[in-house]
Design a protein around this motif. Structure first.
Motif, PDB file in Angstrom:
ATOM      1  N   GLY A 147      -7.146   6.185  71.233  1.00  0.00           N
ATOM      2  CA  GLY A 147      -7.171   6.492  72.645  1.00  0.00           C
ATOM      3  C   GLY A 147      -8.547   6.564  72.971  1.00  0.00           C
ATOM      4  N   GLN A 148      -9.524   6.406  72.188  1.00  0.00           N
ATOM      5  CA  GLN A 148     -11.098   6.435  72.617  1.00  0.00           C
ATOM      6  C   GLN A 148     -11.340   5.058  72.328  1.00  0.00           C
ATOM      7  N   HIS A 149     -11.810   4.292  73.448  1.00  0.00           N
ATOM      8  CA  HIS A 149     -12.357   3.023  73.149  1.00  0.00           C
ATOM      9  C   HIS A 149     -14.129   2.980  73.194  1.00  0.00           C
ATOM     10  N   VAL A 150     -14.573   2.334  72.174  1.00  0.00           N
ATOM     11  CA  VAL A 150     -15.938   2.402  72.234  1.00  0.00           C
ATOM     12  C   VAL A 150     -16.626   1.203  73.084  1.00  0.00           C
ATOM     13  N   VAL A 151     -17.388   1.387  74.121  1.00  0.00           N
ATOM     14  CA  VAL A 151     -18.042   0.550  74.717  1.00  0.00           C
ATOM     15  C   VAL A 151     -19.302  -0.047  74.237  1.00  0.00           C
ATOM     16  N   SER A 152     -20.071   0.917  73.818  1.00  0.00           N
ATOM     17  CA  SER A 152     -21.385   0.624  73.231  1.00  0.00           C
ATOM     18  C   SER A 152     -21.855   1.727  72.541  1.00  0.00           C
ATOM     19  N   VAL A 153     -22.567   0.939  71.191  1.00  0.00           N
ATOM     20  CA  VAL A 153     -23.025   1.826  70.289  1.00  0.00           C
ATOM     21  C   VAL A 153     -24.557   1.592  69.887  1.00  0.00           C
ATOM     22  N   SER A 154     -25.213   2.645  69.941  1.00  0.00           N
ATOM     23  CA  SER A 154     -26.661   2.566  69.448  1.00  0.00           C
ATOM     24  C   SER A 154     -26.979   3.536  68.270  1.00  0.00           C
ATOM     25  N   HIS A 155     -27.856   3.139  67.152  1.00  0.00           N
ATOM     26  CA  HIS A 155     -28.168   4.039  66.311  1.00  0.00           C
ATOM     27  C   HIS A 155     -29.713   4.042  66.339  1.00  0.00           C
ATOM     28  N   THR A 156     -30.001   5.127  65.797  1.00  0.00           N
ATOM     29  CA  THR A 156     -31.333   5.281  65.294  1.00  0.00           C
ATOM     30  C   THR A 156     -31.270   5.802  63.759  1.00  0.00           C
ATOM     31  N   GLU A 157     -32.464   6.014  63.029  1.00  0.00           N
ATOM     32  CA  GLU A 157     -32.078   6.362  61.544  1.00  0.00           C
ATOM     33  C   GLU A 157     -31.128   7.362  61.550  1.00  0.00           C
ATOM     34  N   ARG A 158     -30.971   8.400  62.216  1.00  0.00           N
ATOM     35  CA  ARG A 158     -30.293   9.511  61.963  1.00  0.00           C
ATOM     36  C   ARG A 158     -29.251   9.773  62.928  1.00  0.00           C
ATOM     37  N   THR A 211     -23.288  11.989  71.271  1.00  0.00           N
ATOM     38  CA  THR A 211     -24.478  11.802  70.476  1.00  0.00           C
ATOM     39  C   THR A 211     -24.247  12.874  69.144  1.00  0.00           C
ATOM     40  N   GLY A 212     -24.518  12.204  68.287  1.00  0.00           N
ATOM     41  CA  GLY A 212     -24.254  13.092  66.954  1.00  0.00           C
ATOM     42  C   GLY A 212     -24.929  12.580  65.774  1.00  0.00           C
ATOM     43  N   PRO A 213     -24.716  12.871  64.667  1.00  0.00           N
ATOM     44  CA  PRO A 213     -25.271  12.450  63.243  1.00  0.00           C
ATOM     45  C   PRO A 213     -24.853  10.923  63.178  1.00  0.00           C
ATOM     46  N   ARG A 214     -25.704  10.171  62.555  1.00  0.00           N
ATOM     47  CA  ARG A 214     -25.367   8.779  62.332  1.00  0.00           C
ATOM     48  C   ARG A 214     -23.959   8.504  61.409  1.00  0.00           C
ATOM     49  N   ARG A 215     -22.951   8.085  62.188  1.00  0.00           N
ATOM     50  CA  ARG A 215     -21.748   7.570  61.453  1.00  0.00           C
ATOM     51  C   ARG A 215     -21.277   6.427  61.945  1.00  0.00           C
ATOM     52  N   ASP A 216     -20.163   6.043  61.280  1.00  0.00           N
ATOM     53  CA  ASP A 216     -19.415   4.581  61.664  1.00  0.00           C
ATOM     54  C   ASP A 216     -18.681   4.673  62.871  1.00  0.00           C
ATOM     55  N   PRO A 217     -18.664   4.304  63.789  1.00  0.00           N
ATOM     56  CA  PRO A 217     -17.870   4.586  65.033  1.00  0.00           C
ATOM     57  C   PRO A 217     -16.369   4.241  64.919  1.00  0.00           C
TER      58      PRO A 217
END
Lengths: 344, 295
Positions: free
Chosen positions: B237-248, B225-231
């Motif tokens: 070596g890191q694979h995104v399984v799911s992403v969800s954004h709120t405004e910030r 969890t962190g500030p909004r940014r582009d995954p």
């Protein structure tokens, strides 16, 4: 697997075999009386000189039982095909129990082989028992009716001796195979019945007559062989003769009156209308009757008959069993193939 | 025997629809394997093929080193409790035990009787009058008393109330421990799988989305969890399984073999249910292949 098949099948088996044994007991008791009364009546009429009246009465008196039993014997293979064959596998597929039994340590081929073999043999035994009892019971009636309704004629033939065993084997295996195709019991039962009935109509009409080449004969029309005169046109003018062939128990396929040139005549000549009322009823010694037969002979009228002689009865019985047996094996082969290749 | 189940591009097609496709798995023996996925994902198809009930239309499969349904010996090694736990309605519980005894060479009659007694089934009762839970227990008894090396269960508790489900799974665990059974179990409920399984396979849309040891899966997946940014800007070596954004804020669920050092993220552990749910949702828009098998 034999235990499971028996456990699933025992109630149905008890019902059918119970009914057949009960019927067989009745037939044994009444069959002896029937045979005795036939022997006594035959002796009496032979002594007094003419048996045709006795035979006619004897046949007529037992018509109901005779045809009733023929109907039961013909129906049994259909009933067993519908109630034992069709649900045998389809009920399992419908309720999902095939997945229970197929996950035991037994191949599904073996599973089907045992079910098919055990219940199939039971159905053949049932039909064989019934056929044996009915055939034995009807012996005097078949003898008395050798010319009126020979054993080779379709209705009697299908309810005697070996034929019902062939029918039941076929109906049962077809029921099983249809059940595997349709996968639901009720539609499978309906389809099985339809197939069986269609074949029971088609085989005697179109297949059985040509299993062997029929005998053809052209015979003179005599007081001895004339059995009946029927109307063959709606206005009642044309006449059709029923002529018996020499060999008793023959199955007559075709019978035409032919003229001097050997071609079938559409209608008998106009003068025949005077002969029609007396030829059957009048005594052969009556000059008018004599004259009718003589005139038919003079003008070249004879009867062309296509038939299977009664002596072929057992040949036809075996042929029928072979025919249905082959169809049974084909249906069983299909069932196993379908079980392995498609039913998954 | 080292592999329980080994499939290579296994597929099953019904007419034109693929119920299972490109399924490649290597599951070691001795595991309690949970197969999860939504309805229609191909769980039943895979299990039925493994149990020898269905023939695959593509690829190859080995179960305990043998081909499923290759003969009575293979059938004896694999127990199968089919979906909805079918039973002959007109036959009694005792009849079913006799059925098992007659049809299985390694049948354990004493164990079957004890189990029936322990779960409180009346041997004289016809199975048509049993409840769903009781029927499931009967089916489990048949499967266990057959003494297989692998027991496959296809949604055994789908139609069973929570209490009976708990008892069923408990019975399964006891049997697995007692007889050193491998178990392959499907469910659409992650909680069932979480309770009993140590190996997980997630099947979505007839494809394997993820498969692996439960502990390894849990330790290699993280919630960030962190500030909004582009995954898209994550290290290799890191694979995104799911992403969800709120405004910030951006929340990522990702798989990484090595620890995450980026101070911009708050890293937390992931529960099995969240992990499975992340894989069940459609693949991420980032375009990274989410379909990977963890060995």
């Amino acid at each position: 697997m034999i235990w499971l098949t028996w456990r699933q099948f025992r109630v149905q088996a008890a019902v059918v075999f119970g009914a057949i044994v009960a019927l067989a007991v009745v037939l044994v008791v009444t069959g002896r009386e029937l045979a005795d009364s036939y022997a006594a009546g035959l002796a009496a009429c032979t002594a007094s000189g003419g048996c045709s009246a006795f035979l006619t009465n004897f046949l007529r008196d037992h018509d109901a039982q005779y045809y009733g039993l023929a109907a039961v014997t013909m129906a049994l293979p259909g009933i067993l095909g519908v109630f034992w064959g069709a649900p045998l596998v389809s009920r399992e597929l419908e309720t999902g129990t095939h997945r229970l039994v197929w996950s035991q340590s037994i191949t599904r081929t073996r599973w089907l082989a045992v079910k098919l073999g055990l219940v199939g043999l039971a159905s053949m035994l049932a039909a064989g028992l019934l056929s044996l009892a009915v055939s034995w019971w009807a012996t005097p009636l078949d003898e008395a009716g050798a010319s009126a309704r020979p054993r080779l004629s379709p209705v009697v033939f299908a309810a005697r001796d070996l034929a019902p065993i062939g029918y039941v084997a076929f109906a049962f295996v077809v029921g099983v195979a249809v059940g595997m195709l349709v996968r639901r019991a009720l539609p499978a039962m309906a389809v099985t019945l339809a197939i069986f009935v269609a074949l029971q109509i088609a085989v005697p009409l179109w297949v059985r007559p040509s299993l062997l080449p029929p005998v053809e004969a052209t015979v003179a029309i005599t007081p001895e062989n004339l059995r009946g005169i029927g109307m063959s046109s709606p206005d009642g003018t044309a006449r059709e003769l029923t002529i018996a062939v020499e060999e008793s128990g023959s199955w007559i396929l075709d019978s035409d009156t032919v003229g001097a040139d050997g071609a079938p005549v559409g209608a008998l000549p106009a003068w025949f209308s005077e002969c029609d009322p007396i030829m059957l009823t009048g005594p052969p010694t009556d000059p008018a009757v004599r004259n009718c037969f003589d005139r038919l002979a003079e003008e070249g009228y004879r009867q062309h008959i296509t038939y299977h002689p009664g002596s072929r009865y057992w040949t036809f019985q075996w042929l029928e069993v072979a025919l249905y047996g082959a169809a049974t094996l084909a249906a069983a082969g299909f069932a196993f193939w379908w079980l392995r290749k498609r039913l998954c | 025997m080292t592999t329980l189940l080994r499939t290579r591009e296994l597929g099953k097609r019904y007419r034109r629809r693929w119920a299972l496709r490109d399924c490649t798995l290597d599951i070691p023996a001795g595991r309690i394997v949970g197969l999860v996925g939504p309805n229609g994902a191909g769980k039943s198809t895979l299990l039925n093929i493994a149990a020898g009930q269905l023939a695959p239309s593509a690829g190859s499969i080995e179960v305990l080193g043998g081909h499923p349904a290759s003969g009575p010996a293979q059938l004896a090694k694999v127990g199968f409790v089919a979906q909805d736990t079918p039973a002959y309605a007109a036959l009694t519980v005792a009849d079913h035990l006799r059925l098992g005894a007659r049809l299985n060479p390694r049948w354990d009659a004493a164990a079957a009787r004890n189990r029936i007694e322990r779960v409180g089934l009346d041997p004289a009762q016809r199975t048509g009058t049993l409840s769903g839970g009781q029927r499931a227990q009967l089916a489990l008894t048949l499967g266990v008393a057959k003494r297989p090396e692998l027991l496959i269960l296809d949604e055994p508790v789908a139609a069973v109330d929570p209490l009976a489900r708990r008892e069923f799974l408990q019975g399964l665990m006891e049997a697995a421990a007692e007889y050193e059974l491998s178990v392959l179990l499907s469910s659409h409920l992650v909680t069932d799988v979480e309770r009993v399984c140590d190996y997980l396979v997630v099947l979505v849309d007839s494809h394997v989305r993820v498969a692996g040891d439960v502990d390894e899966l849990l330790s290699s997946h993280h919630r960030l969890t962190g500030p909004r940014r582009d995954p898209g800007t994550l290290p290799a070596g890191q694979h995104v399984v799911s992403v969800s954004h709120t405004e910030r804020q951006t929340t990522l669920l990702l798989r990484a073999e090595s620890p995450i050092h980026d101070p911009a993220w708050t890293v937390s552990r992931v529960g099995l249910e969240d992990l499975v749910l992340a894989y069940l949702s459609p693949p991420t828009a980032a375009g990274r292949p989410a379909l990977e098998v963890l060995r």
